[in-house]
Motif scaffolding. Structure first.
Motif, PDB file in Angstrom:
ATOM      1  N   LEU A 135       0.764  -1.116  -0.035  1.00  0.00           N
ATOM      2  CA  LEU A 135       0.045  -0.106  -0.080  1.00  0.00           C
ATOM      3  C   LEU A 135       0.950   1.118  -0.052  1.00  0.00           C
ATOM      4  O   LEU A 135       0.174   2.513  -0.224  1.00  0.00           O
ATOM      5  CB  LEU A 135      -0.986  -0.163   1.246  1.00  0.00           C
ATOM      6  N   CYS A 138       0.892   3.508  -3.161  1.00  0.00           N
ATOM      7  CA  CYS A 138      -0.210   4.390  -3.458  1.00  0.00           C
ATOM      8  C   CYS A 138      -0.027   5.684  -3.109  1.00  0.00           C
ATOM      9  O   CYS A 138       0.342   6.066  -2.129  1.00  0.00           O
ATOM     10  CB  CYS A 138      -1.490   3.824  -2.572  1.00  0.00           C
ATOM     11  N   GLU A 139      -0.739   6.509  -3.992  1.00  0.00           N
ATOM     12  CA  GLU A 139      -0.738   8.120  -3.764  1.00  0.00           C
ATOM     13  C   GLU A 139      -1.873   8.610  -3.127  1.00  0.00           C
ATOM     14  O   GLU A 139      -3.057   8.151  -3.230  1.00  0.00           O
ATOM     15  CB  GLU A 139      -0.347   8.615  -5.146  1.00  0.00           C
ATOM     16  N   LEU A 143      -7.377   5.807  -0.362  1.00  0.00           N
ATOM     17  CA  LEU A 143      -7.224   4.745  -1.095  1.00  0.00           C
ATOM     18  C   LEU A 143      -8.537   4.544  -1.966  1.00  0.00           C
ATOM     19  O   LEU A 143      -9.650   4.667  -1.431  1.00  0.00           O
ATOM     20  CB  LEU A 143      -6.932   3.465  -0.335  1.00  0.00           C
ATOM     21  N   THR A 144      -8.199   4.170  -3.012  1.00  0.00           N
ATOM     22  CA  THR A 144      -9.326   4.034  -4.270  1.00  0.00           C
ATOM     23  C   THR A 144      -9.599   2.297  -3.797  1.00  0.00           C
ATOM     24  O   THR A 144      -8.431   1.586  -3.516  1.00  0.00           O
ATOM     25  CB  THR A 144      -9.092   4.011  -5.715  1.00  0.00           C
ATOM     26  N   GLU A 146      -9.774   0.106  -6.263  1.00  0.00           N
ATOM     27  CA  GLU A 146      -8.767  -0.476  -7.009  1.00  0.00           C
ATOM     28  C   GLU A 146      -7.301  -0.645  -6.634  1.00  0.00           C
ATOM     29  O   GLU A 146      -6.881  -1.642  -6.707  1.00  0.00           O
ATOM     30  CB  GLU A 146      -8.668   0.323  -8.615  1.00  0.00           C
ATOM     31  N   GLU A 147      -6.956   0.477  -5.804  1.00  0.00           N
ATOM     32  CA  GLU A 147      -5.591   0.257  -5.305  1.00  0.00           C
ATOM     33  C   GLU A 147      -5.489  -0.803  -4.042  1.00  0.00           C
ATOM     34  O   GLU A 147      -4.375  -1.198  -4.059  1.00  0.00           O
ATOM     35  CB  GLU A 147      -5.368   1.788  -4.803  1.00  0.00           C
ATOM     36  N   LYS A 150      -5.441  -3.993  -5.871  1.00  0.00           N
ATOM     37  CA  LYS A 150      -4.126  -4.420  -6.498  1.00  0.00           C
ATOM     38  C   LYS A 150      -3.134  -4.990  -5.428  1.00  0.00           C
ATOM     39  O   LYS A 150      -2.382  -5.695  -5.615  1.00  0.00           O
ATOM     40  CB  LYS A 150      -3.572  -3.134  -7.165  1.00  0.00           C
TER      41      LYS A 150
END
Length: 378
Positions: A135, A138-139, A143-144, A146-147, A150
């Protein structure tokens, strides 16, 4: 257990843990989130002993997770009680049921590649840090789905073994996922309130029943569920080739009979086992001149009763169980297991005297208790 609620969740988490106490007696813990802060209480012992009124008052917040532990890996020290927590990225609290088979090589990788320090011998802390590392890339603060999915896919690619996981990510939501073989169970449910739906996940469906949540479905092998703080539920298959291969021991011993795992009733499964075993005994041991069927309480009672019915033999309770002693299989340490068998069971001599007895037990793990039980019967 994990709940994203519209009202305070501490009592529901406590009640949910109480009915799955059989899954671990070593330690218990609850972590809630309130005003963007984690509140934690965890210690060695049973749920009822770990949480007192003063602790429950501190566990404020409308979503959180809980855990009962038995040590499959690591030690039984209170340092390894769950939930675990890491403050980066975001702040993640985490609970895990299962054990990883490639933990040793993963620990080296986490140290060298992710530069993360694992402070216990627990494979659960290792798994948390692997998720946290995935995680990390992730930017942004939010969090989305999808992130999140993934990151779970990458975790599936790296780790081997059994894992049902629930985690809360501060400022984001709750994540739950199951290994690609579905070795350990994970149930999803919800409760309707005037404020909206409250999703809940638990290792067994019986936890959902206990707090008046409606069972929706089992989390599929390899699948992940992500619930935002607002209660929006997302789900996705995160494994490349999921295969349903649940642990048979859940049905034989671990799970409560009133639970349902992967659409199968645990109780009905045990009765079926009794039917099959009774038929086999009739076929292959007809010469044994059995007088009576006696179970070794408690899990084997349902099986033994069905065996007695199939063989048309008397079913008797020849052992009395002390219900205030826990499960000996998940006692830490071999000496503790040996000692606790005599404290747990006592034989009623007249039920054995002069009879050919068919003893029925659910399983033999180490053989420690079986030898003592047979000796006690004789």
């Amino acid at each position: 257990v994990g709940i994203v609620g519209k009202t305070p969740v501490a009592q529901s988490l406590y009640d949910g843990l109480t009915v799955i106490q059989h899954r671990g007696q070593d330690a218990a813990g609850i972590m809630t989130i309130d005003q963007n802060m984690f509140n934690l209480r965890k210690a060695n012992g049973l749920v009822r002993d770990v949480f007192h009124t003063r602790h429950m008052k501190r566990l404020t917040g409308q979503f959180g997770i809980g855990h009962v532990r038995y040590p499959t890996a690591g030690s039984s020290s209170s340092a390894e009680a769950q939930p675990f927590y890491v403050n980066s990225p975001y702040g993640i609290a985490f609970a895990h049921n299962g054990n990883l088979t490639n933990a040793h090589e993963l620990k080296d990788e986490v140290a060298k590649v992710a530069r993360r320090h694992i402070n216990t011998t627990s494979d659960s802390e290792l798994l948390l840090n692997i998720i946290a590392h995935e995680l990390q890339s992730c930017e942004g603060l939010h969090l989305t789905p999808e992130e999140v999915f993934k990151a779970v896919s990458k975790v599936h690619d790296k780790i081997r073994g059994a894992y049902a996981v629930v985690a809360v990510i501060i400022g984001n939501g709750m994540l739950a996922f199951r290994d690609p073989f579905g070795i350990r169970p994970l149930s999803l449910g919800k409760r309707k309130t005037v404020f909206g739906d409250e999703p809940m996940v638990s290792s067994e469906s019986v936890s959902l029943d206990a707090v008046c949540f409606t069972f929706i479905r089992d989390v599929a092998p390899g699948a992940a569920i992500y619930v935002t703080e607002s209660g929006e539920l997302h789900t996705q298959q995160c494994a490349h080739q999921p295969i349903s291969a649940p642990c048979i021991f859940e049905f034989v011993y671990f799970a409560r009979p009133d639970s349902t795992i992967d659409r199968m009733s645990v109780y009905a499964t045990r009765v079926n086992m009794g039917t099959k075993l009774g038929e086999k005994i009739a076929r292959e041991w007809a010469d044994k001149d059995i007088d009576v069927v006696i179970p070794i309480p408690e899990t084997s009672c349902d099986v033994a009763l069905e065996i007695a019915r199939v063989l048309d033999l008397p079913y008797r309770q020849g052992f009395v169980k002390n219900r205030y002693i826990g499960r000996t299989f998940i006692m830490p340490g071999q000496e503790m297991r040996k000692k606790s068998v005599r404290q747990k069971l006592n034989a009623i001599d007249r039920e054995f005297k002069g009879k050919n007895v068919l003893l029925v037990d659910d399983s033999i793990v180490r053989g420690t208790t079986s030898a003592q039980i047979v000796e006690m019967a004789r």
